[in-house]
Write an enzyme that holds these catalytic residues in place. Structure first.
Site, short mmCIF file in Angstrom:
data_model
loop_
_atom_site.label_atom_id
_atom_site.label_comp_id
_atom_site.label_asym_id
_atom_site.label_seq_id
_atom_site.Cartn_x
_atom_site.Cartn_y
_atom_site.Cartn_z
N HIS A 75 0.83 -1.20 0.00
CA HIS A 75 0.00 0.00 0.00
C HIS A 75 0.87 1.25 0.00
O HIS A 75 1.82 1.35 0.76
CB HIS A 75 -0.91 0.02 1.23
CG HIS A 75 -2.08 -0.91 1.12
ND1 HIS A 75 -3.17 -0.85 1.96
CD2 HIS A 75 -2.34 -1.93 0.25
CE1 HIS A 75 -4.04 -1.79 1.63
NE2 HIS A 75 -3.55 -2.44 0.59
N TYR A 204 -9.40 5.41 7.39
CA TYR A 204 -9.57 5.78 8.79
C TYR A 204 -10.65 6.86 8.83
O TYR A 204 -10.45 7.97 8.31
CB TYR A 204 -8.27 6.33 9.37
CG TYR A 204 -7.21 5.27 9.61
CD1 TYR A 204 -6.94 4.80 10.89
CD2 TYR A 204 -6.47 4.75 8.56
CE1 TYR A 204 -5.97 3.84 11.11
CE2 TYR A 204 -5.50 3.78 8.76
CZ TYR A 204 -5.25 3.34 10.04
OH TYR A 204 -4.30 2.38 10.25
N PRO A 296 -4.41 -0.21 18.74
CA PRO A 296 -4.14 -0.64 17.36
C PRO A 296 -4.28 0.45 16.32
O PRO A 296 -3.95 0.21 15.15
CB PRO A 296 -5.16 -1.75 17.13
CG PRO A 296 -6.28 -1.43 18.07
CD PRO A 296 -5.64 -0.82 19.28
N LYS A 300 1.08 -0.32 15.30
CA LYS A 300 2.46 -0.36 15.78
C LYS A 300 2.83 -1.61 16.59
O LYS A 300 4.02 -1.87 16.80
CB LYS A 300 2.74 0.88 16.66
CG LYS A 300 2.77 2.17 15.89
CD LYS A 300 3.95 2.22 14.94
CE LYS A 300 3.70 3.17 13.80
NZ LYS A 300 4.00 2.62 12.50
N TYR A 388 3.84 6.40 10.42
CA TYR A 388 3.02 5.25 10.01
C TYR A 388 3.86 4.21 9.29
O TYR A 388 3.74 3.00 9.54
CB TYR A 388 1.87 5.73 9.12
CG TYR A 388 0.76 4.70 8.97
CD1 TYR A 388 -0.40 4.79 9.73
CD2 TYR A 388 0.85 3.66 8.05
CE1 TYR A 388 -1.42 3.87 9.60
CE2 TYR A 388 -0.16 2.73 7.91
CZ TYR A 388 -1.30 2.84 8.69
OH TYR A 388 -2.30 1.91 8.57
#
Length: 394
Positions: A75, A204, A296, A300, A388
């Protein structure tokens, strides 16, 4: 045959323990892995599925990347949804080429178990560790039961990869450790669905109704999450209610269709943060969830565990090759710098995207302002993308 002594005794056969064993094996360091569950259970534990660039690199370098390379979904970004708008973050453009890979932890574990068994390195399933003693001596001891008999394993070093509720943490005296914790006032209802994902990358979603996350396991299996109150019973959420709520929380002013299908699993996941310091006491070392827990939202948990054992494997290899303990002495401080950075990022993602039950309109406007900042500022977007996709190991 049960070994009586090893250089490194590893408690826990999850991804951190298995990866550490693989790295040590390649460095010529003897180790034994003790896992209290059977192989079938370990290979079916549903956990994280987002691998940072650094995690992917480590798995490839240790020979565990072949199937990931074929089946993992690379991704290049994520999408933020808020205020009925969508904004995509382009990770390679923001980070100089870094990406993430969707590859379930269950598959990582299967790959590492196969490598461990093929190499003939000791991996005992159904080995319940009772205690770890002698942390402050030169020969700590693991006491465990296997196949109905109690056994002992003396070690040069013991590594606890057995999670927050495992026994290894208790080998460190209470007077010598401190745990910092934070509990969040909401949980996640996570579901697996036999339906192709409705999006190419993770979404998200911030919503007045609560947070939602749209992810995937494979091109034909979706992984989806809804923010719910603590103590929620999954039985109170029939399938249609879940799909309706996911659709509502991801709604845009432009048309968007959520693909629906049969749900195959439901579970409620609590949200909490915890860090235990130090990560080393004498000859006992903690790694992964045994040392730290993250919510979550920032993806990580698995990646921190990989970073821990990568640093630790290098340190133990140095001891083996040269006798120097320089890297080992720095292990806790080295890892904790990354851990606290990841804790902060996970906290930021969680508190920015979730809406608490008692949240004021002022608090909501602050969240929307922060999301607007990320959408309009390359600097803010790069900060999120850098965290991220993963910070350097050291």
């Amino acid at each position: 045959m049960h070994p009586s002594h090893t250089k490194v005794g590893i408690v826990g056969g999850g991804p951190s323990g298995l990866l550490l064993a693989r790295l040590l094996h390649r460095s010529g360091v003897d180790c034994v892995v003790l896992e209290n569950r059977d192989r079938a259970y370990v290979e079916q534990r549903q956990r994280a599925g987002i691998l940072e660039q650094g995690t992917v690199d480590v798995l490839r370098e240790c020979g565990a990347g072949a199937r990931m390379g074929r089946e993992g979904l690379v991704h290049d970004g994520i999408e933020l949804r808020y205020d009925r708008r969508a904004h995509r973050l382009d990770f390679p453009a923001l980070t100089g080429g870094r990406r993430v890979t969707v590859y379930a932890q269950t598959e990582v574990v299967k790959d590492l178990i196969a490598l461990q068994l093929d190499a003939g390195a000791p991996l005992l399933f159904g080995a319940q560790v009772l205690d770890v003693t002698g942390a402050d001596t030169e020969r700590p001891v693991i006491r465990y039961t296997h196949q109905g008999r109690e056994q002992t394993l003396t070690c040069d070093y013991v590594v606890g990869c057995d999670g927050f509720h495992g026994v290894t943490r208790h080998a460190v005296p209470e007077t010598e450790r401190r745990t910092y914790e934070r509990a969040y006032p909401y949980s996640w209802l996570g579901v697996l669905a036999d339906v192709p994902p409705s999006c190419d990358e993770l979404i998200y979603a911030h919503s007045p109704r609560g947070f939602a996350l749209f992810s995937m396991r494979t091109p034909t299996v979706s992984r989806l999450y809804l923010q719910v109150p603590n103590g929620t019973d999954p039985a109170d959420w029939p399938d249609d209610r879940i799909w309706d709520e996911l659709q509502a929380r991801a709604a845009l002013d432009t048309p968007w269709k959520l693909e629906r299908g049969p749900l195959t699993a439901k579970a409620v996941l609590p949200m909490r943060s915890a860090v235990t310091e130090p990560m080393r006491y004498g000859r006992v070392l903690l790694a992964g969830d045994a040392a730290h827990i993250v919510p979550p939202t920032g993806a990580k948990g698995l990646n921190l565990a990989v970073a821990d054992v990568t640093v630790l494997a290098r340190a133990l290899a140095q001891v083996h090759d040269t006798g120097s303990t320089e890297l080992l002495d720095a292990y806790s401080d080295t890892c904790l710098r990354r851990v606290w950075r990841a804790e902060h990022f996970s906290y930021f993602m969680t508190t920015t995207l979730h809406t608490a039950a008692d949240q004021s309109p002022f608090d909501t406007r602050l969240q929307l302002s922060q999301l607007d900042r990320i959408a309009t500022s390359p600097h803010a977007a790069a900060e999120l993308a850098e965290n991220y996709t993963g910070l350097p190991l050291v």
